[in-house]
Design a protein around this motif. Structure first.
Motif, PDB file in Angstrom:
ATOM      1  N   THR A  35       0.827  -1.203   0.000  1.00 60.59           N
ATOM      2  CA  THR A  35       0.000   0.000   0.000  1.00 60.59           C
ATOM      3  C   THR A  35       0.862   1.253   0.000  1.00 60.59           C
ATOM      4  N   LEU A  36       1.936   1.229   0.794  1.00 57.03           N
ATOM      5  CA  LEU A  36       2.836   2.380   0.880  1.00 57.03           C
ATOM      6  C   LEU A  36       3.444   2.699  -0.476  1.00 57.03           C
ATOM      7  N   ARG A  37       3.862   1.673  -1.201  1.00 51.77           N
ATOM      8  CA  ARG A  37       4.509   1.897  -2.484  1.00 51.77           C
ATOM      9  C   ARG A  37       3.507   2.240  -3.585  1.00 51.77           C
ATOM     10  N   ALA A  38       2.268   1.793  -3.436  1.00 53.83           N
ATOM     11  CA  ALA A  38       1.253   2.090  -4.447  1.00 53.83           C
ATOM     12  C   ALA A  38       0.605   3.447  -4.223  1.00 53.83           C
ATOM     13  N   TRP A  39       0.340   3.797  -2.979  1.00 53.34           N
ATOM     14  CA  TRP A  39      -0.406   5.012  -2.669  1.00 53.34           C
ATOM     15  C   TRP A  39       0.445   6.126  -2.089  1.00 53.34           C
ATOM     16  N   GLY A  40       1.678   5.820  -1.692  1.00 59.47           N
ATOM     17  CA  GLY A  40       2.517   6.824  -1.059  1.00 59.47           C
ATOM     18  C   GLY A  40       2.243   6.898   0.434  1.00 59.47           C
ATOM     19  N   PRO A  41       3.118   7.612   1.190  1.00 58.19           N
ATOM     20  CA  PRO A  41       2.988   7.674   2.651  1.00 58.19           C
ATOM     21  C   PRO A  41       1.664   8.266   3.125  1.00 58.19           C
ATOM     22  N   ALA A  42       1.210   9.352   2.468  1.00 53.46           N
ATOM     23  CA  ALA A  42      -0.023  10.003   2.920  1.00 53.46           C
ATOM     24  C   ALA A  42      -1.222   9.081   2.751  1.00 53.46           C
ATOM     25  N   GLY A  43      -1.310   8.424   1.604  1.00 50.51           N
ATOM     26  CA  GLY A  43      -2.437   7.535   1.365  1.00 50.51           C
ATOM     27  C   GLY A  43      -2.405   6.313   2.265  1.00 50.51           C
ATOM     28  N   ALA A  44      -1.224   5.715   2.406  1.00 49.98           N
ATOM     29  CA  ALA A  44      -1.110   4.508   3.227  1.00 49.98           C
ATOM     30  C   ALA A  44      -1.396   4.788   4.697  1.00 49.98           C
ATOM     31  N   SER A  45      -1.020   5.979   5.170  1.00 58.23           N
ATOM     32  CA  SER A  45      -1.190   6.297   6.588  1.00 58.23           C
ATOM     33  C   SER A  45      -2.654   6.478   6.983  1.00 58.23           C
ATOM     34  N   THR A  46      -3.555   6.610   5.981  1.00 55.33           N
ATOM     35  CA  THR A  46      -4.969   6.759   6.318  1.00 55.33           C
ATOM     36  C   THR A  46      -5.554   5.487   6.917  1.00 55.33           C
ATOM     37  N   VAL A  47      -4.775   4.409   6.960  1.00 62.05           N
ATOM     38  CA  VAL A  47      -5.229   3.213   7.662  1.00 62.05           C
ATOM     39  C   VAL A  47      -5.494   3.514   9.135  1.00 62.05           C
ATOM     40  N   THR A  48      -4.873   4.592   9.640  1.00 65.57           N
ATOM     41  CA  THR A  48      -5.088   4.968  11.037  1.00 65.57           C
ATOM     42  C   THR A  48      -6.509   5.453  11.280  1.00 65.57           C
ATOM     43  N   TYR A  49      -7.270   5.731  10.218  1.00 64.99           N
ATOM     44  CA  TYR A  49      -8.680   6.057  10.403  1.00 64.99           C
ATOM     45  C   TYR A  49      -9.505   4.802  10.676  1.00 64.99           C
ATOM     46  N   LEU A  50      -9.047   3.666  10.165  1.00 56.51           N
ATOM     47  CA  LEU A  50      -9.788   2.425  10.336  1.00 56.51           C
ATOM     48  C   LEU A  50      -9.483   1.725  11.657  1.00 56.51           C
ATOM     49  N   THR A  51      -8.215   1.704  12.053  1.00 62.69           N
ATOM     50  CA  THR A  51      -7.823   0.901  13.217  1.00 62.69           C
ATOM     51  C   THR A  51      -8.532   1.288  14.508  1.00 62.69           C
TER      52      THR A  51
END
Length: 321
Positions: free
Chosen positions: A249-265
């Protein structure tokens, strides 16, 4: 036509696969706080960390062997990955495991959402990999305000283990922020695959815990099916396969996009804590979490990006008309 259709289908499938991995990542990492809480009913925090890292490393090793990937030869990569093994795995895992003895699993998942705020601080002030814009500084301040709301000092500070545990949770996310900024500064272009990167990270952390076995893993323990299942899920999924998905996810979406997983956890963590453990959530905890989320949007400058994107889309639509 026959050559472009498969390419388009493959790209769509790839995007869909990343999206599925992202959602599964949020569910699994959100569940990790429940798994830790259950495991701590029979084993110590050190044993939880020892078990999850060893199980995670063994799981990743199976994938590495199946794909016949080779270990990197450059010593500098091993050095950087050794730093990350300590700061991204061993220390924060220990802090989270110890803290969950004194706070709810849901609260642990809420504090985990401060990771992007910590990353912005570390990236801008410590490693200087990016210059903080005024809106990002405001975002950091808003995020800190959210943490204060979560702690709720107006209700009287408990200077005992609960407050110390909450500070430990912040220490853990500070470690995550340090590590993510460190990755951007030193290991962004190592040439390693997501699988190998994850294996080196977890594997070296597991090696450290194995060396510490006489201290970490030999104290008395009590096992039951729930504890064993929690450790298997925490180790094999949460500390193994999930790390591959995170790197993808980090490599596909970049750091900003991948970090949005913190909205789900936190949503998953709080829901599971309430449904399965009967945990109670004070009004200030979800409110503080929402303030933290607003801080994250500002710290990542996502609100301005969305406005710019909307303007460009409007201009494009107007010109097309």
């Amino acid at each position: 036509m026959t050559t472009t259709a498969p390419i388009r289908d493959a790209a769509t499938a790839s995007r869909s696969a990343i999206a599925v991995q992202f959602v599964l990542l949020g569910v699994i990492w959100g569940s990790s706080f429940l798994f830790m809480k259950v495991a701590l009913t029979g084993i110590s925090p050190l044993q939880v960390v020892w078990g999850r890292l060893v199980l995670g490393a063994l799981t990743l090793a199976v994938f590495v062997l199946a794909r016949r990937e080779r270990l990197p030869r450059r010593a500098i990569i091993w050095l950087h990955m050794g730093v990350l093994a300590v700061t991204f795995c061993v220390v924060p895992y220990l802090l989270f495991s110890w803290a969950e003895q004194h706070v709810s699993s849901g609260l642990g998942s809420i504090y985990n959402a401060t990771t992007p705020i910590m990353t912005a601080i570390m990236a801008g002030l410590v490693f200087r990999v990016e210059r903080l814009k005024p809106v990002q500084i405001v975002g950091i301040a808003v995020g800190i305000t959210g943490v204060v709301v979560i702690i709720a000092p107006w209700s009287g500070l408990d200077l005992g283990q609960s407050l110390v545990a909450q500070l430990a949770l912040l220490g853990a996310t500070a470690c995550y922020g340090f590590s993510l900024a460190y990755m951007r500064r030193f290991v962004a272009n190592t040439g390693t695959s997501p699988l190998m990167f994850s294996f080196l990270n977890i594997g070296l952390a597991a090696a450290i815990m194995i060396v510490l076995t006489p201290i970490a893993a030999l104290s008395p323990l009590r096992l039951d099916p729930w504890i064993v299942a929690s450790m298997l899920l925490l180790g094999c999924l949460g500390t193994g396969i999930a790390y591959i998905w995170n790197q993808n996810t980090l490599r596909a979406w970049g750091p900003a996009g991948a970090s949005t997983v913190t909205y789900l956890t936190p949503v998953v963590g709080v829901a599971l804590g309430m449904l399965l453990l009967g945990e109670r959530v004070g009004w200030h905890e979800p409110v503080g979490a929402l303030v933290v989320f607003l801080g994250i949007l500002l710290a990542q400058d996502r609100l301005r990006r969305r406005r710019r994107t909307s303007v460009l889309e409007s201009e494009h639509a107007a010109s097309a008309a």
